[in-house]
Design an enzyme around this catalytic site. Structure first.
Site, PDB file in Angstrom:
ATOM      1  N   TYR A 217      30.207  12.006  -7.531  1.00 19.74           N
ATOM      2  CA  TYR A 217      30.396  13.179  -6.933  1.00 19.74           C
ATOM      3  C   TYR A 217      31.683  12.927  -5.532  1.00 19.74           C
ATOM      4  O   TYR A 217      32.091  12.009  -5.660  1.00 19.74           O
ATOM      5  CB  TYR A 217      28.892  13.824  -6.522  1.00 19.74           C
ATOM      6  CG  TYR A 217      28.849  14.804  -5.847  1.00 19.74           C
ATOM      7  CD1 TYR A 217      29.584  16.199  -6.102  1.00 19.74           C
ATOM      8  CD2 TYR A 217      28.070  15.164  -4.790  1.00 19.74           C
ATOM      9  CE1 TYR A 217      29.136  17.202  -5.430  1.00 19.74           C
ATOM     10  CE2 TYR A 217      27.834  16.289  -4.154  1.00 19.74           C
ATOM     11  CZ  TYR A 217      28.613  17.327  -4.460  1.00 19.74           C
ATOM     12  OH  TYR A 217      28.224  18.605  -3.625  1.00 19.74           O
TER      13      TYR A 217
ATOM     14  N   ARG B  35      40.580  25.489  -3.696  1.00 18.95           N
ATOM     15  CA  ARG B  35      40.395  24.727  -2.540  1.00 18.95           C
ATOM     16  C   ARG B  35      39.276  23.578  -2.706  1.00 18.95           C
ATOM     17  O   ARG B  35      38.131  23.872  -2.709  1.00 18.95           O
ATOM     18  CB  ARG B  35      39.835  25.756  -1.421  1.00 18.95           C
ATOM     19  CG  ARG B  35      39.902  24.950   0.207  1.00 18.95           C
ATOM     20  CD  ARG B  35      38.546  25.328   0.670  1.00 18.95           C
ATOM     21  NE  ARG B  35      37.333  25.289   0.038  1.00 18.95           N
ATOM     22  CZ  ARG B  35      36.618  24.126  -0.077  1.00 18.95           C
ATOM     23  NH1 ARG B  35      37.080  23.224   0.424  1.00 18.95           N
ATOM     24  NH2 ARG B  35      35.637  24.031  -0.682  1.00 18.95           N
TER      25      ARG B  35
ATOM     26  N   LYS C  31      29.292  18.386 -10.502  1.00 14.19           N
ATOM     27  CA  LYS C  31      28.181  19.339 -10.206  1.00 14.19           C
ATOM     28  C   LYS C  31      27.287  19.466 -11.011  1.00 14.19           C
ATOM     29  O   LYS C  31      26.038  19.481 -10.901  1.00 14.19           O
ATOM     30  CB  LYS C  31      28.494  20.872  -9.602  1.00 14.19           C
ATOM     31  CG  LYS C  31      29.436  20.788  -8.404  1.00 14.19           C
ATOM     32  CD  LYS C  31      28.724  20.858  -7.152  1.00 14.19           C
ATOM     33  CE  LYS C  31      29.606  20.672  -5.785  1.00 14.19           C
ATOM     34  NZ  LYS C  31      29.078  20.965  -4.768  1.00 14.19           N
TER      35      LYS C  31
ATOM     36  N   GLU D  28      32.393  27.638  -7.561  1.00 14.38           N
ATOM     37  CA  GLU D  28      32.601  26.323  -6.806  1.00 14.38           C
ATOM     38  C   GLU D  28      34.100  26.249  -6.449  1.00 14.38           C
ATOM     39  O   GLU D  28      34.934  26.367  -7.230  1.00 14.38           O
ATOM     40  CB  GLU D  28      32.287  24.881  -7.782  1.00 14.38           C
ATOM     41  CG  GLU D  28      32.513  23.755  -7.258  1.00 14.38           C
ATOM     42  CD  GLU D  28      31.500  23.549  -6.055  1.00 14.38           C
ATOM     43  OE1 GLU D  28      30.462  23.879  -6.184  1.00 14.38           O
ATOM     44  OE2 GLU D  28      32.100  22.978  -5.214  1.00 14.38           O
ATOM     45  N   ASP D  29      34.207  25.884  -5.168  1.00 10.92           N
ATOM     46  CA  ASP D  29      35.770  25.436  -4.756  1.00 10.92           C
ATOM     47  C   ASP D  29      36.809  26.640  -4.982  1.00 10.92           C
ATOM     48  O   ASP D  29      37.934  26.272  -5.289  1.00 10.92           O
ATOM     49  CB  ASP D  29      36.194  24.283  -5.147  1.00 10.92           C
ATOM     50  CG  ASP D  29      35.543  23.136  -4.471  1.00 10.92           C
ATOM     51  OD1 ASP D  29      34.729  23.655  -3.570  1.00 10.92           O
ATOM     52  OD2 ASP D  29      35.540  21.800  -4.766  1.00 10.92           O
TER      53      ASP D  29
ATOM     54  N   ASP E 165      28.159  27.669  -3.630  1.00 13.61           N
ATOM     55  CA  ASP E 165      27.710  26.168  -3.163  1.00 13.61           C
ATOM     56  C   ASP E 165      28.290  26.067  -1.931  1.00 13.61           C
ATOM     57  O   ASP E 165      27.885  25.705  -0.900  1.00 13.61           O
ATOM     58  CB  ASP E 165      27.891  25.181  -4.004  1.00 13.61           C
ATOM     59  CG  ASP E 165      27.033  23.839  -3.677  1.00 13.61           C
ATOM     60  OD1 ASP E 165      26.009  24.051  -3.073  1.00 13.61           O
ATOM     61  OD2 ASP E 165      27.726  22.868  -3.550  1.00 13.61           O
ATOM     62  N   ASP E 166      29.656  26.182  -1.877  1.00 15.10           N
ATOM     63  CA  ASP E 166      30.411  26.021  -0.453  1.00 15.10           C
ATOM     64  C   ASP E 166      29.805  26.809   0.557  1.00 15.10           C
ATOM     65  O   ASP E 166      29.837  26.304   1.610  1.00 15.10           O
ATOM     66  CB  ASP E 166      31.894  26.270  -0.730  1.00 15.10           C
ATOM     67  CG  ASP E 166      32.439  25.510  -2.098  1.00 15.10           C
ATOM     68  OD1 ASP E 166      32.518  24.276  -2.241  1.00 15.10           O
ATOM     69  OD2 ASP E 166      32.919  26.238  -2.986  1.00 15.10           O
TER      70      ASP E 166
ATOM     71  N   ASN F 152      35.086  16.805   4.776  1.00 16.88           N
ATOM     72  CA  ASN F 152      35.304  15.613   3.772  1.00 16.88           C
ATOM     73  C   ASN F 152      36.736  15.575   3.364  1.00 16.88           C
ATOM     74  O   ASN F 152      37.336  16.738   3.411  1.00 16.88           O
ATOM     75  CB  ASN F 152      34.474  15.994   2.351  1.00 16.88           C
ATOM     76  CG  ASN F 152      32.970  16.006   2.529  1.00 16.88           C
ATOM     77  OD1 ASN F 152      32.481  15.176   3.007  1.00 16.88           O
ATOM     78  ND2 ASN F 152      32.444  17.183   2.058  1.00 16.88           N
TER      79      ASN F 152
HETATM   80  P1  NAD Z   1      38.078  26.623   4.313  1.00 20.26           P
HETATM   81  O1  NAD Z   1      39.627  26.236   3.829  1.00 20.26           O
HETATM   82  O2  NAD Z   1      37.344  27.777   3.673  1.00 20.26           O
HETATM   83  O3  NAD Z   1      37.885  26.591   5.794  1.00 20.26           O
HETATM   84  C1  NAD Z   1      38.570  25.693   6.619  1.00 20.26           C
HETATM   85  C2  NAD Z   1      38.659  26.309   8.041  1.00 20.26           C
HETATM   86  O4  NAD Z   1      39.170  25.629   9.150  1.00 20.26           O
HETATM   87  C3  NAD Z   1      39.634  27.395   7.709  1.00 20.26           C
HETATM   88  O5  NAD Z   1      39.290  28.460   8.427  1.00 20.26           O
HETATM   89  C4  NAD Z   1      41.094  26.833   8.609  1.00 20.26           C
HETATM   90  O6  NAD Z   1      41.905  27.890   9.157  1.00 20.26           O
HETATM   91  C5  NAD Z   1      40.293  26.009   9.620  1.00 20.26           C
HETATM   92  N1  NAD Z   1      41.093  24.928  10.313  1.00 20.26           N
HETATM   93  C6  NAD Z   1      42.227  24.391   9.866  1.00 20.26           C
HETATM   94  N2  NAD Z   1      42.714  23.623  10.706  1.00 20.26           N
HETATM   95  C7  NAD Z   1      42.236  23.832  11.894  1.00 20.26           C
HETATM   96  C8  NAD Z   1      42.343  23.482  13.298  1.00 20.26           C
HETATM   97  N3  NAD Z   1      43.289  22.654  13.484  1.00 20.26           N
HETATM   98  N4  NAD Z   1      41.303  23.875  14.054  1.00 20.26           N
HETATM   99  C9  NAD Z   1      40.511  24.929  13.838  1.00 20.26           C
HETATM  100  N5  NAD Z   1      40.080  25.238  12.589  1.00 20.26           N
HETATM  101  C10 NAD Z   1      41.105  24.803  11.537  1.00 20.26           C
HETATM  102  O7  NAD Z   1      37.246  25.220   3.578  1.00 20.26           O
HETATM  103  P2  NAD Z   1      35.784  24.974   3.799  1.00 20.26           P
HETATM  104  O8  NAD Z   1      35.048  25.093   2.314  1.00 20.26           O
HETATM  105  O9  NAD Z   1      34.954  25.851   4.655  1.00 20.26           O
HETATM  106  O10 NAD Z   1      35.524  23.355   4.110  1.00 20.26           O
HETATM  107  C11 NAD Z   1      35.934  22.882   5.138  1.00 20.26           C
HETATM  108  C12 NAD Z   1      35.544  21.425   5.396  1.00 20.26           C
HETATM  109  O11 NAD Z   1      34.241  21.072   5.314  1.00 20.26           O
HETATM  110  C13 NAD Z   1      36.068  20.442   4.187  1.00 20.26           C
HETATM  111  O12 NAD Z   1      36.447  19.463   4.417  1.00 20.26           O
HETATM  112  C14 NAD Z   1      34.890  20.327   3.218  1.00 20.26           C
HETATM  113  O13 NAD Z   1      35.065  19.112   2.504  1.00 20.26           O
HETATM  114  C15 NAD Z   1      33.799  20.175   3.991  1.00 20.26           C
HETATM  115  N6  NAD Z   1      32.488  20.803   3.512  1.00 20.26           N
HETATM  116  C16 NAD Z   1      31.582  19.869   3.733  1.00 20.26           C
HETATM  117  C17 NAD Z   1      30.295  20.295   3.031  1.00 20.26           C
HETATM  118  C18 NAD Z   1      28.988  19.351   3.252  1.00 20.26           C
HETATM  119  O14 NAD Z   1      29.117  18.621   4.256  1.00 20.26           O
HETATM  120  N7  NAD Z   1      28.090  19.439   2.576  1.00 20.26           N
HETATM  121  C19 NAD Z   1      30.153  21.364   2.154  1.00 20.26           C
HETATM  122  C20 NAD Z   1      31.394  22.328   2.194  1.00 20.26           C
HETATM  123  C21 NAD Z   1      32.431  21.976   2.753  1.00 20.26           C
END
Ligand code: NAD
Length: 554
Positions: free
Chosen positions: A110, A163, A181, A252-253, A275-276, A415
């Protein structure tokens, strides 16, 4: 026609399998293959004599060898490929190996390693798994779904690969995330792998590197959007509802714009989950609840800044608002405790490109404020990163926060590791070891990982065991509480339990969820069935069942 049937003795619970397959066919069918563990009787009856070395091994002996082979690989991607090959050859051995060595194997199967596997999908491709529905085949969707290996399904994980993790549009390679998953559903929650199905909806990709790569395996086309996309998804959901009712659908994603829209469109129609948005929020809120319990304080006394107002960030914000309302705050009061900062700064009402789900958090004042300025003004006690911007929580920002908060709670969730907003050792050093931390990616040291492996397997298990009509806010809230209660109670212990407890956590969350589903009248099981019985009726364990030749022969 299915080449095997599973039987169960209702008195003893003993399971066995009857099959028409013989010889090599059995050795190459991952669901039935036992390799060197086929007994002498099975070897005689199933045309396997002479096809295997003499020694008849136990599953445990096979695990010892497979683990030795696994540790010989120095490269994580090679380890990932080794485990996936094993999964393709002998599913029981694979699950026994990964559950025995969960701490070492989970990050390989994963996150974070699966991200690399997704990127390398078209180059490392060896064997197909799951179902690929590409847009040009949409009129054959029913037929494609009928071609699945397992007729009886409990759970589908579906992606359109737009994504993936923090690595963007990966097109058809996104199927690897669905496979991973589902592996976790089985590993952590005991979901029967014979009842699972990964699906990729291949609607093209906007990733030019993939489009230009001659080895790319997906539909070579830019993503379809708008009405055509929505109709394709609608056709998919309705086909699943019609052909496989009672199947739990895990999204997912999907891209930021679609993830929320699709969940909102379908969440009242079927048992479904993203899940996201929801899984991430449950883990993050659980970690925060643990911190609250340790500090003997209330969520309602916190000020929360979330950096990155996308799927995960707003998902967490929504769950926090829901939790705050449960502590007696009104909706406006709850929203007022949370500040969201995105690329253009603090979300404010005068921004005309806000997405519908972001508008709820737009503030009247503070236009153009960046993260540092927001931290200066708001003096948050909790700072969460979901931006995929590595290093965004700078020394200045963190020191500023620590100046005002006695125990700053900091969750850099992005991540993979390189995209994390900060690394735990820096956070500890900049805050004089006062920060309470949970990260998205795994880091060295005694730090909690906000791993969704702690949320979605238990949520899914509970929904499937209760045959719940749908997932509700109350259910997500009991999941947050159940997970938080699994963490240690000492002040500086990690905010979440260790991965070794993943199975225990899933059972605890599922138990709470089943009870809540019954309370809300959404469980569709025999009311006489206790929660424990409901769980026991679906939990699967990796051990070899006796295989017998089908009485009607081949
Ligand atoms: P997403 O693309 O939906 O959201 C990312 C957001 O960050 C967007 O709104 C984007 O505009 C913003 N962004 C980009 N650059 C930026 C900057 N310079 N300043 C401020 N904001 C900025 O993605 P997501 O699904 O929300 O995932 C975001 C991150 O969180 C990823 O790295 C993902 O791997 C991580 N994540 C972690 C977990 C976990 O820890 N369990 C779970 C889900 C997602």
């Amino acid at each position: 026609m299915l080449q095997y049937e599973t039987h169960r003795d209702s008195l003893t619970g003993t399971e066995w399998i009857e099959t028409r397959m013989r010889g090599k066919e059995l050795l190459t069918t991952h669901l039935l293959n036992k390799g060197t563990a086929f007994t002498y009787k099975e070897r005689c009856e199933l045309g396997l004599l002479g096809k295997l070395p003499a020694k008849i091994e136990t599953l445990e002996e096979q695990v010892t060898r497979a683990y030795q082979q696994f540790t010989q690989y120095k490269n994580d991607l090679q380890k990932h490929i080794f485990l996936n090959n094993l999964h393709d050859k002998n599913e029981i051995l694979f699950y026994k190996l990964v559950t025995t060595h969960i701490v070492e194997t989970l990050p390989i199967i994963y996150t974070p390693v699966v991200g690399r596997a997704v990127q390398a999908f078209s180059h490392q491709f060896r064997q197909p798994r799951g179902i690929y529905i590409s847009y040009p085949d949409r009129d054959k969707m029913e037929l494609i779904l009928e071609n699945r290996t397992h007729p009886e399904l409990s759970v589908i994980v579906v992606t359109d690969g737009e994504r993936v993790l923090g690595i963007g549009d990966q097109g058809v390679g996104g199927i690897d995330i669905c496979i991973a998953k589902l592996m976790l559903y089985t590993m952590c929650a005991g979901i029967n792998p014979y009842h699972t199905l990964p699906i990729v909806l291949d609607v093209g990709t906007n990733n030019t590197q993939l489009l230009d790569d001659p080895l790319y395996l997906g539909w070579r086309h830019r993503r379809i959007v708008g009405q055509a996309y929505d109709q394709f998804i609608e056709q998919f959901v309705r086909t699943i509802q019609r052909r496989m009712p009672n199947t739990f659908l895990h999204w997912e994603d999907f891209g930021r714009d679609n993830a929320r829209r699709l969940l909102e469109r379908y969440q009242n129609d079927l048992c479904t989950f993203n899940d996201d948005m929801q899984g991430t929020a449950v883990v993050a809120v659980a970690a925060i609840l643990t911190a609250m319990a340790r500090m003997r304080t209330q969520l309602s006394e916190q000020r929360v800044v979330i950096f990155g107002a996308g799927t995960a960030g707003v998902g967490i914000a929504d769950r926090l608002v829901d939790s705050l309302k449960r502590q007696g705050l009104t909706e406006p009061e709850a929203i007022n405790q949370v500040w969201l900062v995105d690329k253009a700064g603090l979300l404010t009402t005068d921004m005309n490109d806000l997405l519908p789900f972001q508008r709820r958090f737009a503030r009247i004042d503070g236009k153009g404020q960046g993260l540092e300025q927001v931290v200066q003004e708001v003096r948050p006690t909790i700072l969460i990163g979901c931006s995929a911007v590595g290093g965004a929580f700078t020394e200045n920002i963190v020191r500023l926060m620590a100046f005002y908060a006695s125990r700053p709670i900091i969750l850099p969730l992005s991540n993979p590791n390189a995209q994390s907003e900060a690394i735990p050792s820096d956070l500890l050093s900049w805050t004089n070891n006062k920060a309470l931390i949970a990260t998205g990616s795994p880091f060295e040291g005694n730090v909690a990982q906000c791993n969704n492996a702690f949320s979605f397997p238990g949520i899914g298990l509970g929904l499937m065991a209760a045959r719940a009509k749908r997932l509700t806010d109350n259910m997500l809230w009991v999941a947050c509480q159940a997970l938080s209660q699994c963490a240690a109670t000492e002040m500086d212990a990690p905010l979440l339990p260790p991965l070794t407890m993943a199975r225990e956590v899933a059972i605890k969350i599922a138990t709470a969820l089943i009870e809540e589903a019954k309370r809300e009248g959404l469980a569709q099981i025999d009311p006489k069935l206790s929660t424990l019985e409901a769980l026991q009726s679906i939990v699967w364990e990796p051990y070899y069942r006796e295989i017998r030749p089908h009485p009607k022969g081949r």
